[in-house]
Write a protein that holds these residues in place. Structure first.
Motif, PDB file in Angstrom:
ATOM      1  N   ASP A   5      -9.593   6.525  84.031  1.00 27.76           N
ATOM      2  CA  ASP A   5     -10.105   6.124  82.781  1.00 27.76           C
ATOM      3  C   ASP A   5     -11.278   7.063  82.454  1.00 27.76           C
ATOM      4  OD1 ASP A   5     -11.214   5.217  80.284  1.00 27.76           O
ATOM      5  OD2 ASP A   5     -10.822   2.897  81.010  1.00 27.76           O
ATOM      6  N   GLN A   6     -10.895   8.263  81.760  1.00 29.24           N
ATOM      7  CA  GLN A   6     -12.005   9.145  81.450  1.00 29.24           C
ATOM      8  C   GLN A   6     -13.075   8.822  80.617  1.00 29.24           C
ATOM      9  OE1 GLN A   6     -12.118  12.377  83.322  1.00 29.24           O
ATOM     10  NE2 GLN A   6     -14.344  12.234  82.233  1.00 29.24           N
ATOM     11  N   ASP A   7     -12.520   7.822  79.534  1.00 28.31           N
ATOM     12  CA  ASP A   7     -13.606   7.283  78.686  1.00 28.31           C
ATOM     13  C   ASP A   7     -14.780   6.768  79.689  1.00 28.31           C
ATOM     14  OD1 ASP A   7     -12.481   8.473  76.673  1.00 28.31           O
ATOM     15  OD2 ASP A   7     -11.467   6.629  76.230  1.00 28.31           O
ATOM     16  N   PHE A   8     -14.378   5.775  80.384  1.00 36.87           N
ATOM     17  CA  PHE A   8     -15.201   5.086  81.495  1.00 36.87           C
ATOM     18  C   PHE A   8     -16.069   5.916  82.316  1.00 36.87           C
ATOM     19  CE2 PHE A   8     -16.176   2.317  85.077  1.00 36.87           C
ATOM     20  CZ  PHE A   8     -16.971   1.409  84.720  1.00 36.87           C
ATOM     21  N   ILE A   9     -15.604   6.971  82.680  1.00 39.81           N
ATOM     22  CA  ILE A   9     -15.997   7.824  83.638  1.00 39.81           C
ATOM     23  C   ILE A   9     -17.221   8.644  82.609  1.00 39.81           C
ATOM     24  CG2 ILE A   9     -16.283  10.076  85.161  1.00 39.81           C
ATOM     25  CD1 ILE A   9     -15.100   7.530  86.328  1.00 39.81           C
ATOM     26  N   ASP A  10     -16.733   9.138  81.550  1.00 35.77           N
ATOM     27  CA  ASP A  10     -18.122   9.441  80.594  1.00 35.77           C
ATOM     28  C   ASP A  10     -19.249   8.520  80.395  1.00 35.77           C
ATOM     29  OD1 ASP A  10     -16.456  11.881  80.540  1.00 35.77           O
ATOM     30  OD2 ASP A  10     -15.480  11.500  78.473  1.00 35.77           O
ATOM     31  N   TRP A  11     -18.698   7.460  80.029  1.00 35.90           N
ATOM     32  CA  TRP A  11     -19.780   6.368  79.684  1.00 35.90           C
ATOM     33  C   TRP A  11     -20.609   6.086  81.146  1.00 35.90           C
ATOM     34  CZ3 TRP A  11     -20.568   1.631  82.401  1.00 35.90           C
ATOM     35  CH2 TRP A  11     -21.767   0.755  81.612  1.00 35.90           C
ATOM     36  N   LEU A  12     -20.102   5.966  82.412  1.00 34.93           N
ATOM     37  CA  LEU A  12     -20.790   5.807  83.642  1.00 34.93           C
ATOM     38  C   LEU A  12     -22.016   7.102  83.379  1.00 34.93           C
ATOM     39  CD1 LEU A  12     -18.440   4.926  86.311  1.00 34.93           C
ATOM     40  CD2 LEU A  12     -20.398   3.586  85.550  1.00 34.93           C
ATOM     41  N   GLN A  13     -21.508   8.188  83.359  1.00 36.82           N
ATOM     42  CA  GLN A  13     -22.190   9.469  83.417  1.00 36.82           C
ATOM     43  C   GLN A  13     -23.465   9.239  82.381  1.00 36.82           C
ATOM     44  OE1 GLN A  13     -19.579  12.528  83.005  1.00 36.82           O
ATOM     45  NE2 GLN A  13     -19.046  12.670  84.968  1.00 36.82           N
ATOM     46  N   ALA A  14     -23.138   8.593  81.347  1.00 34.94           N
ATOM     47  CA  ALA A  14     -24.022   8.425  80.431  1.00 34.94           C
ATOM     48  C   ALA A  14     -25.203   7.349  80.600  1.00 34.94           C
ATOM     49  CB  ALA A  14     -23.494   8.133  78.769  1.00 34.94           C
ATOM     50  N   LYS A  15     -24.706   6.600  81.475  1.00 32.21           N
ATOM     51  CA  LYS A  15     -25.509   5.439  81.778  1.00 32.21           C
ATOM     52  C   LYS A  15     -26.184   5.576  83.192  1.00 32.21           C
ATOM     53  CE  LYS A  15     -24.766   3.076  78.074  1.00 32.21           C
ATOM     54  NZ  LYS A  15     -25.889   2.924  77.014  1.00 32.21           N
ATOM     55  N   LYS A  16     -25.861   6.424  83.958  1.00 32.64           N
ATOM     56  CA  LYS A  16     -26.227   6.701  85.388  1.00 32.64           C
ATOM     57  C   LYS A  16     -27.995   6.299  85.482  1.00 32.64           C
ATOM     58  CE  LYS A  16     -27.237  11.749  86.132  1.00 32.64           C
ATOM     59  NZ  LYS A  16     -26.741  12.933  86.951  1.00 32.64           N
ATOM     60  N   GLY A  17     -28.861   6.342  84.625  1.00 33.60           N
ATOM     61  CA  GLY A  17     -29.875   6.125  84.710  1.00 33.60           C
ATOM     62  C   GLY A  17     -30.227   4.599  84.983  1.00 33.60           C
ATOM     63  N   LYS A  18     -29.110   3.612  84.466  1.00 32.84           N
ATOM     64  CA  LYS A  18     -29.194   2.375  84.433  1.00 32.84           C
ATOM     65  C   LYS A  18     -28.544   1.918  85.748  1.00 32.84           C
ATOM     66  CE  LYS A  18     -29.600   1.826  79.710  1.00 32.84           C
ATOM     67  NZ  LYS A  18     -30.187   0.695  79.016  1.00 32.84           N
ATOM     68  N   LEU A  19     -27.818   2.767  86.519  1.00 33.05           N
ATOM     69  CA  LEU A  19     -27.030   2.551  87.736  1.00 33.05           C
ATOM     70  C   LEU A  19     -27.201   3.128  88.868  1.00 33.05           C
ATOM     71  CD1 LEU A  19     -23.882   2.650  85.474  1.00 33.05           C
ATOM     72  CD2 LEU A  19     -24.694   0.496  86.266  1.00 33.05           C
TER      73      LEU A  19
END
Length: 139
Positions: free
Chosen positions: A12-26
């Protein structure tokens, strides 16, 4: 929040993109087995090793090595499951490494990891809702 990724989430590339955008929280962990499965999936599709490494770096993912000492908790966890070890050994390794890292396992295959307990397991959709809800309530 500490999370570990099952390899199936990379479909799920959209989810991977979202994870990359949120990596400061994770804090993102990846079992060496998930990393291998993901890289193999990339390789058979002609996606380069360099792009795989770039994607892992963009996630801020830490790859957790498999150590001899892990065989004991992996075996103990496999005994908790009704799934046959021979077909799900990778799942037991991935899940046990998530427990070791004190992180929630993010997967589309919730039923393969029920032995982790629901407090240690989350679907990609549930993670998005949780993080976005926290962000909304902070604003």
């Amino acid at each position: 929040m500490r999370i570990s990724l099952d390899s199936n989430i990379f479909r799920d590339q959209d989810f991977i993109d979202w994870l990359q955008a949120k990596k400061g929280k994770l804090t993102v962990n990846l079992s060496v087995i998930s990393a291998l499965e993901t890289y193999h999936w990339y390789a058979i599709r002609g996606i380069s090793e360099e792009l795989f490494k770039k994607d892992m770096q963009a996630l801020g993912a830490v790859v957790n090595e498999l150590a001899y000492s892990a065989i004991f908790p992996i075996s103990n966890n496999a005994k908790k499951s009704v799934l046959p070890f021979r077909h799900h050994a990778r799942d037991f390794i991935i899940g046990t490494q998530a427990l070791k890292m004190k992180s929630k396992l993010v997967t589309f295959n919730i039923n393969h990891f029920e032995w982790l307990g629901e407090e240690n397991l989350i679907s990609p959709d549930e993670l998005v809702l949780l993080i976005e809800s926290e962000s909304f309530h902070k604003n």
